[in-house]
Design a protein around this motif. Structure first.
Motif, short mmCIF file in Angstrom:
data_model
loop_
_atom_site.label_atom_id
_atom_site.label_comp_id
_atom_site.label_asym_id
_atom_site.label_seq_id
_atom_site.Cartn_x
_atom_site.Cartn_y
_atom_site.Cartn_z
N GLU A 16 0.83 -1.21 0.00
CA GLU A 16 0.00 0.00 0.00
C GLU A 16 0.87 1.27 0.00
OE1 GLU A 16 -2.59 2.08 3.41
OE2 GLU A 16 -3.30 0.08 2.85
N ALA A 17 1.88 1.26 0.84
CA ALA A 17 2.76 2.44 0.93
C ALA A 17 3.54 2.65 -0.36
CB ALA A 17 3.71 2.29 2.11
N CYS A 18 4.01 1.59 -0.96
CA CYS A 18 4.81 1.70 -2.17
C CYS A 18 3.98 2.16 -3.37
CB CYS A 18 5.52 0.39 -2.47
SG CYS A 18 6.87 0.07 -1.31
N GLU A 19 2.69 1.86 -3.36
CA GLU A 19 1.82 2.32 -4.44
C GLU A 19 1.71 3.83 -4.47
OE1 GLU A 19 -1.97 0.43 -4.14
OE2 GLU A 19 -1.17 -1.55 -4.60
N SER A 20 1.83 4.45 -3.30
CA SER A 20 1.67 5.91 -3.23
C SER A 20 2.99 6.67 -3.38
CB SER A 20 1.01 6.28 -1.89
OG SER A 20 1.88 5.97 -0.83
N VAL A 21 4.08 5.95 -3.52
CA VAL A 21 5.39 6.59 -3.66
C VAL A 21 5.67 6.87 -5.14
CG1 VAL A 21 7.88 6.24 -3.35
CG2 VAL A 21 6.29 5.46 -1.60
N VAL A 22 6.24 8.02 -5.40
CA VAL A 22 6.60 8.36 -6.77
C VAL A 22 7.59 7.32 -7.28
CG1 VAL A 22 7.68 10.11 -8.22
CG2 VAL A 22 6.25 10.80 -6.29
N HIS A 23 7.37 6.82 -8.47
CA HIS A 23 8.19 5.74 -9.02
C HIS A 23 9.65 6.11 -9.21
CE1 HIS A 23 4.86 3.01 -9.46
NE2 HIS A 23 4.15 4.00 -9.96
N ARG A 24 9.96 7.37 -9.30
CA ARG A 24 11.35 7.79 -9.48
C ARG A 24 12.15 7.66 -8.19
NH1 ARG A 24 10.20 13.46 -11.57
NH2 ARG A 24 8.18 12.93 -10.77
N GLU A 25 11.50 7.51 -7.09
CA GLU A 25 12.17 7.39 -5.80
C GLU A 25 12.54 5.92 -5.56
OE1 GLU A 25 10.32 9.51 -2.55
OE2 GLU A 25 9.27 10.76 -4.00
N GLU A 27 14.80 4.41 -3.83
CA GLU A 27 15.13 3.96 -2.48
C GLU A 27 13.92 3.94 -1.54
OE1 GLU A 27 18.36 6.33 -1.08
OE2 GLU A 27 19.69 5.67 -2.66
N ALA A 28 12.81 4.52 -1.96
CA ALA A 28 11.64 4.62 -1.10
C ALA A 28 11.13 3.27 -0.59
CB ALA A 28 10.53 5.39 -1.79
N PRO A 29 10.98 2.25 -1.44
CA PRO A 29 10.47 0.97 -0.92
C PRO A 29 11.35 0.39 0.18
CG PRO A 29 10.27 1.00 -3.30
CD PRO A 29 11.07 2.21 -2.91
N SER A 30 12.65 0.53 0.07
CA SER A 30 13.55 0.02 1.11
C SER A 30 13.36 0.80 2.40
CB SER A 30 15.01 0.15 0.66
OG SER A 30 15.26 -0.68 -0.44
N HIS A 31 13.19 2.10 2.28
CA HIS A 31 12.98 2.93 3.47
C HIS A 31 11.66 2.58 4.15
CE1 HIS A 31 13.20 6.39 6.09
NE2 HIS A 31 11.98 6.72 5.72
N VAL A 32 10.61 2.43 3.34
CA VAL A 32 9.30 2.07 3.88
C VAL A 32 9.37 0.70 4.56
CG1 VAL A 32 6.91 1.48 3.27
CG2 VAL A 32 8.01 3.48 2.24
N ALA A 33 9.98 -0.27 3.91
CA ALA A 33 10.11 -1.61 4.49
C ALA A 33 10.85 -1.56 5.80
CB ALA A 33 10.82 -2.54 3.51
#
Length: 51
Positions: A16-25, A27-33
């Motif tokens: 859910e969190a990764c769906e709302s993150v801009v795809h260019r980011e 490193e975001a999925p790793s940070h969220v995880a």
């Protein structure tokens, strides 16, 4: 470490969190995880608490 039900909730929150993150980011999925696992490690495994 976590049971089946808790693991399913962790995956759901991460997805859910990764769906709302801009795809260019990239490193975001790793940070969220990392943040989701950090919360779960201290006992927060409810969907509301993990969000």
């Amino acid at each position: 470490m976590f049971g089946k039900e808790s693991t399913a909730r962790l995956h759901a929150v991460l997805d859910e969190a990764c769906e709302s993150v801009v795809h260019r980011e990239i490193e975001a999925p790793s940070h969220v995880a990392s943040k989701v696992l950090e919360a779960a490690t201290v006992g927060e495994v409810s969907l509301g608490g993990l969000r």
